[in-house]
Write an enzyme that holds these catalytic residues in place. Structure first.
Site, PDB file in Angstrom:
ATOM      1  CB  SER A 193      12.374  91.609 -55.729  1.00  0.00           C
ATOM      2  OG  SER A 193      12.288  90.398 -56.456  1.00  0.00           O
ATOM      3  NE  ARG A 233      34.621  72.295 -13.095  1.00  0.00           N
ATOM      4  CZ  ARG A 233      34.602  72.807 -11.857  1.00  0.00           C
ATOM      5  NH1 ARG A 233      33.454  73.043 -11.246  1.00  0.00           N
ATOM      6  NH2 ARG A 233      35.722  73.075 -11.225  1.00  0.00           N
TER       7      ARG A 233
END
Length: 464
Positions: free
Chosen positions: A276, A315
């Site tokens: 930390s 497509r």
């Protein structure tokens, strides 16, 4: 492919490299090279043309950022790529330049490139699963008789075996490894259909060319072009999402068991890992954090794949393009989670003594069900249940162990004293003995999982 600094934080350099811009463009060139070679082998173009095309199918020769920028305007990355490839071939062989990309279409190039990249990505996942499942199997076998609290609805429930818990983490990962193989066998297939999927330009020789291209690239030949039939492809992607979910479940349990107040497990520490910036005492479960982040992001990628399936006619307009953009994210997250958990389990600290202390701290209450079942054989289930409810209240209010409270109650009641074996009753509060049911089940499941893992390890590759 470029990723943000926060994406790269949650994945691996190896997986980033698989879907890197250069890697995808090179995979597209591999398709073009294989196509020209196959067509030359079938007599559709001169061998010299195929050689001329192959000679310049090298991503390092091209301005990839410029191709990507042009692709945005053209509507497909393949259009400027083929244009640049054609121009480059023409510098050496004008006739060969007229045969570049002949009979193919943009989606053939891009889909096949993504299949090739995905095959590499799957190999990375399989390698990671090889390591993690092997480690989990080893730990599960070592801890079959290690007592640990089982928790339901985030509350202590009963005593189980830590080996049983590890087996529960292991099993879905073995299943995912097998499912990924099964899905890949169907989904890693060549895309080659030409403009509308019919291979019309190549005529009767089209299927033969497709067979040759597939053989060169080591891919399965599709029954037909799958330009807008995305079912097998999406199933593969969703299986990667399921894997991330299973890794997230494991990470959830790991993070909860690593909480300071619980402290039954701890990830490796040292060299700045899990520290930390403000609190020197902190030991953060960073591997679990990365896996949880992956599990949090994955559902959105999976949902996007499903949403993209309704593609228009022959497509897709927008939905195929969305699928392409979402696809790498699944693998980036899954591999980040997998690598993080491999790092954690390589040096995972298992505190069996703390597991016992956490059990003991509950004053024997987690053995109430087993004790009630035993007493039911003496005084019947309703009376047994009523007695245990009273005794647990007494144990809680007086801060005493349930075994002691029950022993006193039995000794004070002639109807119980003559029928209850106090020595046996005390054994019901033995944490190690309480692991027996979980021990048996885990041992049986591990036998099957060990066999499954061995079979998967025999075919440790996605490449033909």
């Amino acid at each position: 492919m470029s990723v943000s600094i926060f994406d790269s934080f949650l994945t691996t350099t190896d997986m980033i490299a698989v879907f890197d811009d250069t890697a995808i463009v090179q995979a597209m060139f591999r398709f073009e090279q294989a196509l020209s070679q196959a067509q030359a082998d079938e007599g559709l173009l001169p061998p010299t043309a195929a050689r001329a095309i192959a000679a310049v199918c090298n991503a390092q020769l091209y301005d990839i950022p410029a191709i990507i920028t042009a692709g945005r305007r053209a509507g497909s990355l393949a259009i400027p790529l083929v244009k640049e490839l054609t121009k480059t071939v023409a510098l050496y062989d004008a006739e060969a330049a007229t045969k570049v990309h002949w009979g193919s279409t943009s989606q053939d190039v891009i889909d096949t490139a993504m299949v090739l990249a995905t095959r590499d990505a799957l190999q990375l996942l399989d390698d990671g699963l090889f390591d993690l499942t092997g480690r989990l199997l080893q730990l599960a076998e070592q801890h079959l008789a290690t007592p640990v609290l089982a928790r339901t609805l985030m509350q202590p429930a009963q005593v189980t075996s830590f080996g049983f818990k590890l087996t529960g983490w292991l099993a879905p990962l073995v299943r995912s490894r097998a499912r990924l193989r099964e899905c890949a066998a169907r989904a890693l297939q060549l895309q080659l259909g030409g403009a509308v999927g019919t291979l019309a330009v190549m005529g009767e020789q089209g299927p033969a060319v497709a067979n040759r291209v597939a053989a060169i690239l080591g891919l399965k030949v599709a029954d037909a072009a799958w330009h807008t039939q995305r079912d097998e492809w999406v199933r593969l992607g969703l299986e990667v999402a399921v894997l991330s979910g299973s890794l997230g479940k494991l990470a959830t349990d790991l993070s909860l068991m690593a909480q300071g107040e619980v402290a039954e497990l701890a990830e490796p520490s040292g060299n700045g890992r899990g520290g930390s910036s403000a609190m020197p005492h902190k030991r953060n479960p960073v591997s679990a954090m990365i896996a949880l982040a992956a599990a949090t992001r994955t559902p959105q990628h999976g949902a996007a794949l499903l949403a993209s399936m309704g593609q228009q006619h022959e497509r897709g307009l927008g939905n195929w393009q969305a699928e392409l953009a979402e696809w790498p994210g699944l693998f980036l997250s899954a591999h980040g989670a997998l690598q993080a958990l491999n790092d954690a389990f390589l040096g995972l600290q298992i505190d069996g003594s703390r597991m016992l202390r956490n059990i003991d701290a509950l004053q024997g209450l987690v053995f109430a069900e087993a004790t009630s079942a035993y007493l039911a054989g003496v005084i019947g289930r309703p009376k047994s249940h009523e007695l245990l409810e009273k005794m647990t209240d007494v144990a809680i209010s007086t801060q005493r162990h349930l075994a002691d409270v029950l022993t006193e109650a039995v000794q004070a009641d002639p109807a119980l004293r003559d029928h209850v074996d106090l020595m046996h009753l005390r054994t019901l509060f033995d944490p190690v003995a309480a692991t027996a049911p979980a021990h048996r089940l885990a041992q049986q499941q591990l036998q099957s999982l060990r066999s499954d893992i061995a079979a998967l390890n025999l075919a440790h590759t996605f490449h033909q």
